[in-house]
Scaffold this motif. Structure first.
Motif, mmCIF file in Angstrom:
data_model
loop_
_atom_site.group_PDB
_atom_site.id
_atom_site.type_symbol
_atom_site.label_atom_id
_atom_site.label_comp_id
_atom_site.label_asym_id
_atom_site.label_seq_id
_atom_site.Cartn_x
_atom_site.Cartn_y
_atom_site.Cartn_z
ATOM 1 N N LEU A 34 -96.157 35.633 -9.113
ATOM 2 C CA LEU A 34 -96.297 34.170 -9.179
ATOM 3 C C LEU A 34 -96.904 33.736 -10.507
ATOM 4 N N VAL A 35 -97.898 34.492 -10.960
ATOM 5 C CA VAL A 35 -98.556 34.182 -12.238
ATOM 6 C C VAL A 35 -97.552 34.320 -13.393
ATOM 7 N N ILE A 36 -96.772 35.410 -13.389
ATOM 8 C CA ILE A 36 -95.776 35.635 -14.448
ATOM 9 C C ILE A 36 -94.768 34.489 -14.482
ATOM 10 N N VAL A 37 -94.254 34.104 -13.300
ATOM 11 C CA VAL A 37 -93.265 33.017 -13.220
ATOM 12 C C VAL A 37 -93.876 31.698 -13.689
ATOM 13 N N THR B 163 -95.155 29.418 -25.656
ATOM 14 C CA THR B 163 -94.208 30.237 -26.416
ATOM 15 C C THR B 163 -94.106 31.609 -25.752
ATOM 16 N N ASP B 164 -93.115 32.396 -26.172
ATOM 17 C CA ASP B 164 -92.989 33.769 -25.659
ATOM 18 C C ASP B 164 -94.251 34.575 -25.942
ATOM 19 N N GLY B 165 -94.788 34.380 -27.154
ATOM 20 C CA GLY B 165 -96.013 35.093 -27.529
ATOM 21 C C GLY B 165 -97.178 34.770 -26.614
ATOM 22 N N GLN B 166 -97.297 33.499 -26.228
ATOM 23 C CA GLN B 166 -98.388 33.092 -25.322
ATOM 24 C C GLN B 166 -98.187 33.666 -23.922
ATOM 25 N N VAL B 167 -96.926 33.673 -23.466
ATOM 26 C CA VAL B 167 -96.617 34.223 -22.143
ATOM 27 C C VAL B 167 -96.974 35.711 -22.105
ATOM 28 N N ILE B 168 -96.602 36.440 -23.172
ATOM 29 C CA ILE B 168 -96.920 37.871 -23.253
ATOM 30 C C ILE B 168 -98.436 38.072 -23.224
ATOM 31 N N LYS B 169 -99.159 37.229 -23.953
ATOM 32 C CA LYS B 169 -100.625 37.324 -23.996
ATOM 33 C C LYS B 169 -101.223 37.046 -22.619
ATOM 34 N N ASP B 170 -100.693 36.026 -21.938
ATOM 35 C CA ASP B 170 -101.199 35.670 -20.599
ATOM 36 C C ASP B 170 -100.971 36.802 -19.600
ATOM 37 N N ILE B 171 -99.777 37.403 -19.645
ATOM 38 C CA ILE B 171 -99.476 38.530 -18.741
ATOM 39 C C ILE B 171 -100.392 39.703 -19.077
ATOM 40 N N SER B 172 -100.627 39.902 -20.380
ATOM 41 C CA SER B 172 -101.487 41.004 -20.828
ATOM 42 C C SER B 172 -102.925 40.838 -20.316
ATOM 43 N N ILE B 173 -103.413 39.599 -20.275
ATOM 44 C CA ILE B 173 -104.775 39.341 -19.757
ATOM 45 C C ILE B 173 -104.840 39.734 -18.283
ATOM 46 N N LYS B 174 -103.792 39.378 -17.526
ATOM 47 C CA LYS B 174 -103.722 39.738 -16.096
ATOM 48 C C LYS B 174 -103.686 41.262 -15.950
ATOM 49 N N THR B 175 -102.921 41.920 -16.805
ATOM 50 C CA THR B 175 -102.822 43.388 -16.776
ATOM 51 C C THR B 175 -104.183 44.022 -17.048
ATOM 52 N N ARG B 176 -104.890 43.476 -18.031
ATOM 53 C CA ARG B 176 -106.202 44.029 -18.388
ATOM 54 C C ARG B 176 -107.212 43.893 -17.252
ATOM 55 N N GLU B 177 -107.076 42.829 -16.459
ATOM 56 C CA GLU B 177 -107.948 42.671 -15.274
ATOM 57 C C GLU B 177 -107.721 43.831 -14.304
ATOM 58 N N ILE B 178 -106.430 44.159 -14.074
ATOM 59 C CA ILE B 178 -106.092 45.270 -13.157
ATOM 60 C C ILE B 178 -106.622 46.585 -13.717
ATOM 61 N N LEU B 179 -106.430 46.800 -15.026
ATOM 62 C CA LEU B 179 -106.886 48.044 -15.661
ATOM 63 C C LEU B 179 -108.409 48.142 -15.679
ATOM 64 N N ALA B 180 -109.084 46.988 -15.797
ATOM 65 C CA ALA B 180 -110.565 46.976 -15.766
ATOM 66 C C ALA B 180 -111.053 47.404 -14.381
ATOM 67 N N ASN B 181 -110.360 46.949 -13.324
ATOM 68 C CA ASN B 181 -110.715 47.362 -11.957
ATOM 69 C C ASN B 181 -110.524 48.861 -11.783
ATOM 70 N N LEU B 182 -109.451 49.359 -12.371
ATOM 71 C CA LEU B 182 -109.165 50.789 -12.287
ATOM 72 C C LEU B 182 -110.237 51.585 -13.039
ATOM 73 N N ALA B 183 -110.613 51.079 -14.226
ATOM 74 C CA ALA B 183 -111.637 51.748 -15.040
ATOM 75 C C ALA B 183 -112.988 51.762 -14.323
ATOM 76 N N SER B 184 -113.294 50.672 -13.594
ATOM 77 C CA SER B 184 -114.577 50.626 -12.876
ATOM 78 C C SER B 184 -114.584 51.636 -11.724
ATOM 79 N N LEU B 185 -113.407 51.867 -11.127
ATOM 80 C CA LEU B 185 -113.304 52.913 -10.089
ATOM 81 C C LEU B 185 -113.532 54.289 -10.712
#
Length: 351
Positions: A278-281, A290-312
């Protein structure tokens, strides 16, 4: 002194089609292996039965990128018996715009002089000085072509506009380093779509996973099988029957995505996936982004998931996650499953 970016080029080569309709590899500098030459000839539209002239195609074989520009020779010209020719540049880096621009300059030189010597001089000038200048044939400056521009040139917004919520399947497959095969009969559509996909996992900035133009030949498939995960493009519809080659199959003309039976467990979707989808759409449908902003926004969401994984991982021995660690957090089954496979893809899993 040559800069590191000029050292990325490996060779230039020339394929010609003459008035007798014979197509031959006629010249290269400094050299191209016999195996790679065979692949390059198969990618060149002059050797194919189709009447379509693909002015520019690119791809990757055995960690070497190739860029092929094809020109129809218009009279009058120094090339007397040649009807068409293709200029092939091989390099270590992914940057289609850079090599398309450089090839245009070299092609104009060849048409004017009818000899590869001038092209070789232009190639050496770029290799040593990063610039190729000529009044009548245009000039090329290597530092005008930043690799990040090449990464951002594909349109993630177009991918999402085609597939909507199903983009989450592509995102998940890329995150888990799965094998994605894309089919479209038109090479231009294939190149445009496939080059955008690695941007969905921007945190890796890894375009080496991209194999945008693959034929179903033994040597190319053997090369593909050596890769852990990939995005591979095929014009041949027969690839749909090759379930040994993909975890996710994208039929571009019909806008269909299929997950193979063997990948269904790892690719199981849950609430987390729906939320990310839903966030990506939402990002991609925003006309002001812009495409660049969309990529950055998706990347921020990805980093949240990876941060949770890193904390585990921090709570685990040697910072390596076990399935037990994930189970202790009582995530929903699909989330637990996704995090387990993602930990494996990010090399955070204890084996």
């Amino acid at each position: 002194m040559a800069s590191p970016e000029t050292q990325l080029m490996l060779s230039i080569g020339l394929i010609e089609k003459d008035v007798n309709a014979d197509t031959l590899w006629v010249w290269c500098y400094p050299s191209v292996s016999a195996e790679l030459r065979e692949v390059l000839l198969s990618k060149c539209c002059l050797t194919q039965d189709s009447q379509v002239l693909n002015t520019f195609v690119f791809g990757q074989f055995c960690r070497t990128w190739y860029y092929i520009s094809t020109v129809e020779v218009q009279e009058p010209t120094a090339l007397k018996k040649v009807t068409h020719f293709s200029l092939v540049v091989t390099a270590k880096d992914f940057n289609p715009e850079k090599y398309a621009a450089f090839s245009r300059v070299l092609c104009r030189m060849y048409i004017k002089h009818g000899s590869p010597v001038k092209m070789m001089e232009g190639y050496i000038a770029v290799l040593t000085k990063g610039i190729c200048q000529s009044d009548e044939n245009g000039s090329f400056l290597i530092k005008d072509y930043d690799v990040r521009k090449a990464y951002l040139a594909g349109s993630v917004k177009d991918v999402v506009s085609q597939f909507g919520m199903e983009t989450i399947i592509l995102y998940t497959a890329l995150m888990l380093k799965k094998r994605i095969v894309v089919h479209h009969p038109r090479i231009e559509a294939l190149l445009e779509f496939t080059r955008a996909l690695p941007a969905l996992t921007w945190h890796r900035k890894d375009w080496s996973i991209l194999h945008p133009y693959v034929h179903l030949t033994d040597s190319e498939l053997e090369n593909l099988r050596k890769c852990t995960g990939y995005v591979a493009g095929f014009v041949d519809p027969q690839v749909s029957n090759r379930s040994d080659l993909f975890d996710v199959y994208v039929n571009l003309p019909d806008t269909e995505i299929t997950v193979s039976q063997s990948a269904k467990e790892a690719m199981a979707m849950g609430k987390l996936h729906k939320d990310i989808g839903l966030v990506i759409v939402q990002f991609a449908e925003d006309a002001d982004r812009t495409d660049g902003q969309v990529i950055k926004d998706i990347s921020i969401k990805t980093r949240e998931i990876l941060a949770n994984l890193a904390s585990l991982a921090e709570d685990c021995e040697n910072s390596k996650i076990t399935l037990e660690t994930i189970k202790q957090r009582h995530f929903p089954p699909a989330t637990e499953n996704f995090l387990f496979h993602l930990a494996a893809a990010e090399q955070l899993l204890k084996i």
